[in-house]
Design a protein around this motif. Structure first.
Motif, PDB file in Angstrom:
ATOM      1  N   UNK A  12      31.952  48.472  44.947  1.00 37.77           N
ATOM      2  CA  UNK A  12      33.129  48.742  45.150  1.00 37.77           C
ATOM      3  C   UNK A  12      34.268  48.544  44.090  1.00 37.77           C
ATOM      4  N   UNK A  13      33.752  47.463  43.167  1.00 38.81           N
ATOM      5  CA  UNK A  13      34.820  47.308  42.052  1.00 38.81           C
ATOM      6  C   UNK A  13      34.653  48.534  41.083  1.00 38.81           C
ATOM      7  N   UNK A  14      33.534  48.942  41.010  1.00 38.21           N
ATOM      8  CA  UNK A  14      33.344  50.110  39.811  1.00 38.21           C
ATOM      9  C   UNK A  14      34.261  51.091  40.273  1.00 38.21           C
ATOM     10  N   UNK A  15      34.078  51.458  41.762  1.00 34.45           N
ATOM     11  CA  UNK A  15      34.979  52.579  42.280  1.00 34.45           C
ATOM     12  C   UNK A  15      36.468  52.239  42.408  1.00 34.45           C
ATOM     13  N   UNK A  16      36.878  51.136  42.358  1.00 40.69           N
ATOM     14  CA  UNK A  16      38.239  50.534  42.258  1.00 40.69           C
ATOM     15  C   UNK A  16      38.639  50.879  40.915  1.00 40.69           C
ATOM     16  N   UNK A  18      37.309  53.228  38.500  1.00 39.05           N
ATOM     17  CA  UNK A  18      37.327  54.832  38.645  1.00 39.05           C
ATOM     18  C   UNK A  18      38.459  55.304  39.154  1.00 39.05           C
ATOM     19  N   UNK A  19      38.824  54.776  40.334  1.00 36.40           N
ATOM     20  CA  UNK A  19      40.058  55.289  41.108  1.00 36.40           C
ATOM     21  C   UNK A  19      41.389  55.000  40.181  1.00 36.40           C
ATOM     22  N   UNK A  20      41.241  53.884  39.590  1.00 37.03           N
ATOM     23  CA  UNK A  20      42.511  53.497  38.627  1.00 37.03           C
ATOM     24  C   UNK A  20      42.782  54.138  37.395  1.00 37.03           C
ATOM     25  N   UNK A  21      41.658  55.053  36.940  1.00 41.52           N
ATOM     26  CA  UNK A  21      41.576  55.554  35.669  1.00 41.52           C
ATOM     27  C   UNK A  21      42.204  56.908  35.899  1.00 41.52           C
ATOM     28  N   UNK A  22      43.563  57.126  36.258  1.00 38.16           N
ATOM     29  CA  UNK A  22      44.455  58.312  36.455  1.00 38.16           C
ATOM     30  C   UNK A  22      45.284  58.319  35.480  1.00 38.16           C
ATOM     31  N   UNK A  30      45.194  46.475  35.773  1.00 38.12           N
ATOM     32  CA  UNK A  30      43.915  46.782  35.848  1.00 38.12           C
ATOM     33  C   UNK A  30      43.214  45.671  35.230  1.00 38.12           C
ATOM     34  N   UNK A  31      43.412  45.317  33.966  1.00 39.68           N
ATOM     35  CA  UNK A  31      42.536  44.306  33.345  1.00 39.68           C
ATOM     36  C   UNK A  31      43.045  42.826  34.075  1.00 39.68           C
ATOM     37  N   UNK A  32      44.313  42.636  34.529  1.00 34.92           N
ATOM     38  CA  UNK A  32      44.371  41.432  35.291  1.00 34.92           C
ATOM     39  C   UNK A  32      43.554  41.525  36.505  1.00 34.92           C
ATOM     40  N   UNK A  33      43.067  42.633  37.247  1.00 32.52           N
ATOM     41  CA  UNK A  33      42.183  42.562  38.363  1.00 32.52           C
ATOM     42  C   UNK A  33      40.904  42.470  37.868  1.00 32.52           C
ATOM     43  N   UNK A 155      28.151  40.390  33.263  1.00 31.80           N
ATOM     44  CA  UNK A 155      29.353  39.949  32.484  1.00 31.80           C
ATOM     45  C   UNK A 155      29.683  40.843  31.245  1.00 31.80           C
ATOM     46  N   UNK A 156      28.786  41.459  30.692  1.00 33.13           N
ATOM     47  CA  UNK A 156      28.886  42.446  29.271  1.00 33.13           C
ATOM     48  C   UNK A 156      28.980  43.889  30.046  1.00 33.13           C
ATOM     49  N   UNK A 157      28.673  44.124  31.154  1.00 35.93           N
ATOM     50  CA  UNK A 157      28.861  45.461  31.850  1.00 35.93           C
ATOM     51  C   UNK A 157      30.386  45.558  32.306  1.00 35.93           C
ATOM     52  N   UNK A 158      30.894  44.595  32.647  1.00 34.58           N
ATOM     53  CA  UNK A 158      32.434  44.429  32.993  1.00 34.58           C
ATOM     54  C   UNK A 158      33.159  44.430  31.897  1.00 34.58           C
ATOM     55  N   UNK A 159      32.774  43.607  30.728  1.00 34.70           N
ATOM     56  CA  UNK A 159      33.479  43.826  29.470  1.00 34.70           C
ATOM     57  C   UNK A 159      33.298  45.317  28.967  1.00 34.70           C
ATOM     58  N   UNK A 160      32.377  45.894  29.101  1.00 30.14           N
ATOM     59  CA  UNK A 160      32.289  47.432  28.816  1.00 30.14           C
ATOM     60  C   UNK A 160      33.096  47.904  29.497  1.00 30.14           C
ATOM     61  N   UNK A 161      33.440  47.896  30.940  1.00 27.12           N
ATOM     62  CA  UNK A 161      34.285  48.538  31.715  1.00 27.12           C
ATOM     63  C   UNK A 161      35.671  48.642  31.043  1.00 27.12           C
ATOM     64  N   UNK A 162      35.975  47.208  30.981  1.00 26.34           N
ATOM     65  CA  UNK A 162      37.484  46.955  30.454  1.00 26.34           C
ATOM     66  C   UNK A 162      37.649  47.639  29.152  1.00 26.34           C
ATOM     67  N   UNK A 163      36.464  47.562  28.115  1.00 24.73           N
ATOM     68  CA  UNK A 163      36.931  48.533  26.997  1.00 24.73           C
ATOM     69  C   UNK A 163      37.133  49.853  27.247  1.00 24.73           C
ATOM     70  N   UNK A 164      36.475  50.528  28.165  1.00 22.71           N
ATOM     71  CA  UNK A 164      36.421  51.953  28.355  1.00 22.71           C
ATOM     72  C   UNK A 164      38.039  52.185  29.034  1.00 22.71           C
ATOM     73  N   UNK A 165      38.243  51.341  29.769  1.00 26.42           N
ATOM     74  CA  UNK A 165      39.567  51.237  30.356  1.00 26.42           C
ATOM     75  C   UNK A 165      40.719  51.263  29.564  1.00 26.42           C
ATOM     76  N   UNK A 166      40.506  50.161  28.661  1.00 25.00           N
ATOM     77  CA  UNK A 166      41.489  50.106  27.440  1.00 25.00           C
ATOM     78  C   UNK A 166      41.941  51.618  26.707  1.00 25.00           C
ATOM     79  N   UNK A 167      40.509  51.973  26.463  1.00 27.19           N
ATOM     80  CA  UNK A 167      40.504  53.333  25.403  1.00 27.19           C
ATOM     81  C   UNK A 167      40.906  54.606  26.166  1.00 27.19           C
TER      82      UNK A 167
END
Length: 255
Positions: A12-16, A18-22, A30-33, A155-167
């Motif tokens: 659910x979180x990964x879908x959340x 992905x849905x935010x990356x508009x 998004x990073x706060x969440x 934890x590393x996977x969530x950090x990687x998601x955060x990185x992709x989000x940032x970039x």
């Protein structure tokens, strides 16, 4: 959170995310969440996300609560701590016992402050995309139990998601775009911190409660946090329109 329940929540979180990356999404929100999701999924007490600015200096961008934000700020002000070390080396540091002098030899002042805040164990995970390190994810626990290999991998996977989000899924070759995005996010965070303080004082509540009310109002109306913060600080928005949070109960820890 164990077994299928955690797997379902993780999906659910990964879908959340992905849905935010508009286009023109709110990176701060998004990073706060994501910091809150780390606490939810990993059975840790708090989480913070730090980013490097265009000059390679770390800045705090999100934290699960105000106490953690202040602790991370202390680390940055004194240029020490697991997050600083993790960013510089690109290597994760996990299950660090804050009471063991040999484990915290490089940053004794941070370890002391972290213990005073109530934390006994900490972890630092790099925010990376390929060989590029853009920041660090810091996790804190108030109990001494260790995170297992699966939790560290998550934890590393969530950090990687955060990185992709940032970039914003940009290629590393577009460094000028990347730096502009990071600078915008860091500047926005400063405005939001100012508004948190203004609202907390006005409502006589904790900074965490003030931020929660501010975020809830913005998200319900599809407003960017930075845009609403700017309107509040310039006097273009009447803060009485935001429902004030209920006062903290006496037993609650105050900020």
């Amino acid at each position: 959170m164990i077994g299928m329940a955690r797997e379902r929540r993780l999906a659910e979180i990964f879908v959340e995310v992905a849905d935010s990356l508009v286009e023109d999404f709110d990176v701060i929100d998004l990073l706060q969440r994501l910091s809150a999701r780390c606490v939810e999924l990993l059975d840790v007490s708090a989480a913070g996300i730090l980013l490097a600015d265009a000059h390679g200096e770390l800045q705090i961008i999100a934290a699960s609560d105000e106490h953690t934000r202040l602790l991370e700020l202390f680390a940055l002000q004194h240029d020490q701590g697991p997050c600083v070390e993790c960013y510089r080396t690109g290597t994760a540091r996990t299950n660090i016992d804050l009471a063991r002098a040999e484990a915290t030899a490089g940053w004794p002042r941070f370890a002391t402050r972290a213990r005073e805040t109530g934390y006994s164990t900490t972890h630092a995970i790099p925010l990376r995309l390929r060989s590029r390190i853009v920041g660090a994810l810091n996790l804190f626990q108030t109990t001494p139990h260790q995170l297992g290999d699966d939790d560290i991998a998550l934890a590393q996977a969530l950090a990687d998601v955060a990185t992709i989000t940032i970039l914003q899924q940009r290629t590393l070759e577009q460094s000028h775009v990347e730096n502009s995005q990071l600078e915008t996010a860091l500047t926005s965070r400063v405005l939001i911190e100012q508004v948190k303080g203004v609202l907390a004082e006005r409502w006589e509540v904790s900074v965490d409660d003030a931020f929660a009310a501010f975020r809830s109002y913005a998200r319900a109306r599809h407003l960017r946090l930075s845009d609403l913060a700017t309107r509040v600080l310039t006097g273009a928005f009447d803060t009485s329109e935001i429902p004030a949070p209920a006062p903290a109960r006496p037993k609650d820890r105050s900020d």
